[in-house]
Design a protein around this motif. Structure first.
Motif, PDB file in Angstrom:
ATOM      1  N   SER A  31      12.805  -1.105  -7.884  1.00  0.00           N
ATOM      2  CA  SER A  31      11.399  -0.798  -7.664  1.00  0.00           C
ATOM      3  C   SER A  31      10.602  -1.941  -8.300  1.00  0.00           C
ATOM      4  O   SER A  31      11.094  -2.646  -9.185  1.00  0.00           O
ATOM      5  CB  SER A  31      11.027   0.554  -8.268  1.00  0.00           C
ATOM      6  N   ASP A  46      -3.279  -5.525  -1.617  1.00  0.00           N
ATOM      7  CA  ASP A  46      -3.065  -4.227  -0.978  1.00  0.00           C
ATOM      8  C   ASP A  46      -3.201  -4.358   0.540  1.00  0.00           C
ATOM      9  O   ASP A  46      -2.334  -3.912   1.294  1.00  0.00           O
ATOM     10  CB  ASP A  46      -4.075  -3.225  -1.540  1.00  0.00           C
ATOM     11  N   HIS A  60       3.782   0.224   0.008  1.00  0.00           N
ATOM     12  CA  HIS A  60       3.371   0.115  -1.384  1.00  0.00           C
ATOM     13  C   HIS A  60       2.193   1.041  -1.648  1.00  0.00           C
ATOM     14  O   HIS A  60       1.650   1.657  -0.731  1.00  0.00           O
ATOM     15  CB  HIS A  60       2.978  -1.332  -1.701  1.00  0.00           C
ATOM     16  N   GLY A  61       1.791   1.120  -2.882  1.00  0.00           N
ATOM     17  CA  GLY A  61       0.598   1.838  -3.291  1.00  0.00           C
ATOM     18  C   GLY A  61      -0.080   1.080  -4.411  1.00  0.00           C
ATOM     19  O   GLY A  61       0.421   0.037  -4.864  1.00  0.00           O
ATOM     20  N   ASP A  65      -3.960   5.230  -6.465  1.00  0.00           N
ATOM     21  CA  ASP A  65      -3.394   6.291  -5.631  1.00  0.00           C
ATOM     22  C   ASP A  65      -2.891   7.448  -6.488  1.00  0.00           C
ATOM     23  O   ASP A  65      -2.407   7.249  -7.605  1.00  0.00           O
ATOM     24  CB  ASP A  65      -2.245   5.746  -4.779  1.00  0.00           C
ATOM     25  N   ASP A  70       5.581   7.402  -7.379  1.00  0.00           N
ATOM     26  CA  ASP A  70       6.513   7.530  -6.257  1.00  0.00           C
ATOM     27  C   ASP A  70       6.612   6.268  -5.404  1.00  0.00           C
ATOM     28  O   ASP A  70       7.383   6.240  -4.442  1.00  0.00           O
ATOM     29  CB  ASP A  70       6.091   8.698  -5.358  1.00  0.00           C
ATOM     30  N   GLN A  71       5.857   5.241  -5.727  1.00  0.00           N
ATOM     31  CA  GLN A  71       5.793   4.040  -4.890  1.00  0.00           C
ATOM     32  C   GLN A  71       6.942   3.080  -5.204  1.00  0.00           C
ATOM     33  O   GLN A  71       7.203   2.791  -6.363  1.00  0.00           O
ATOM     34  CB  GLN A  71       4.463   3.320  -5.100  1.00  0.00           C
ATOM     35  N   LEU A  74       4.279  -1.044  -6.543  1.00  0.00           N
ATOM     36  CA  LEU A  74       2.996  -0.600  -7.059  1.00  0.00           C
ATOM     37  C   LEU A  74       2.168  -1.803  -7.479  1.00  0.00           C
ATOM     38  O   LEU A  74       2.641  -2.668  -8.227  1.00  0.00           O
ATOM     39  CB  LEU A  74       3.194   0.326  -8.262  1.00  0.00           C
ATOM     40  N   ASN A  83       5.956   3.557 -12.001  1.00  0.00           N
ATOM     41  CA  ASN A  83       7.011   3.772 -11.006  1.00  0.00           C
ATOM     42  C   ASN A  83       8.387   3.355 -11.531  1.00  0.00           C
ATOM     43  O   ASN A  83       9.325   3.217 -10.761  1.00  0.00           O
ATOM     44  CB  ASN A  83       6.684   3.078  -9.675  1.00  0.00           C
TER      45      ASN A  83
END
Length: 149
Positions: A31, A46, A60-61, A65, A70-71, A74, A83
């Protein structure tokens, strides 16, 4: 200790170089967290990661957010690691947090921006003093990377 790579951009922009490195990190099963130096840069990345290639995007986030943890990738302006990323990219002059706990950290800096070059030199000293293994990579004219130190 964390392996810290300094990537000196000389022949492309961050927008050109970062997505491929993020993709390689994801392919390793890592990650990713990308720390930017400003909210404006975070927001630009982004948008860019959704459209960076005609045939691909990077899911991605951002730290704005609601489900940042959970991304797989990030984007943040902060120093936390919500994350549980294995690799942290620092771009646009972002100040590195403590890097313990990461497999790798990548500090990318624009060789045409003197403030970024000076910040990278300062970060090099800090990273080495903290006992991390640091390597310096300079971009080649073909946009590959050559280890210089």
């Amino acid at each position: 200790m964390t392996e810290v790579l300094f990537y000196h951009l000389t022949d492309s922009t961050l927008d050109d170089a970062l997505p491929g490195l993020v993709e390689r990190s994801l392919a390793r099963g890592w990650s990713v967290v990308v720390q930017t130096g400003s909210e404006e840069r975070r927001d630009a990345l982004d948008l860019h990661l959704w459209t960076w290639r005609d045939d691909a995007f990077i899911g991605h986030g951002t730290d704005r957010d609601p489900h940042a943890a959970d991304q797989p990738v990030l984007l943040t302006t902060g120093t936390d690691n919500p994350n549980a990323a294995a690799i942290r990219f620092l771009v646009d002059g972002a100040e590195p947090p403590a890097l313990d706990g990461y497999e790798r950290a990548v500090i990318m800096f624009d060789g045409h921006d003197q403030a970024h070059v000076e910040a990278a030199r300062r970060h090099w000293k800090t990273v080495k003093a903290a006992g991390h293994q640091a390597t310096y990579w300079q971009q080649t004219p073909e946009r590959g990377w050559e280890r210089k130190a």
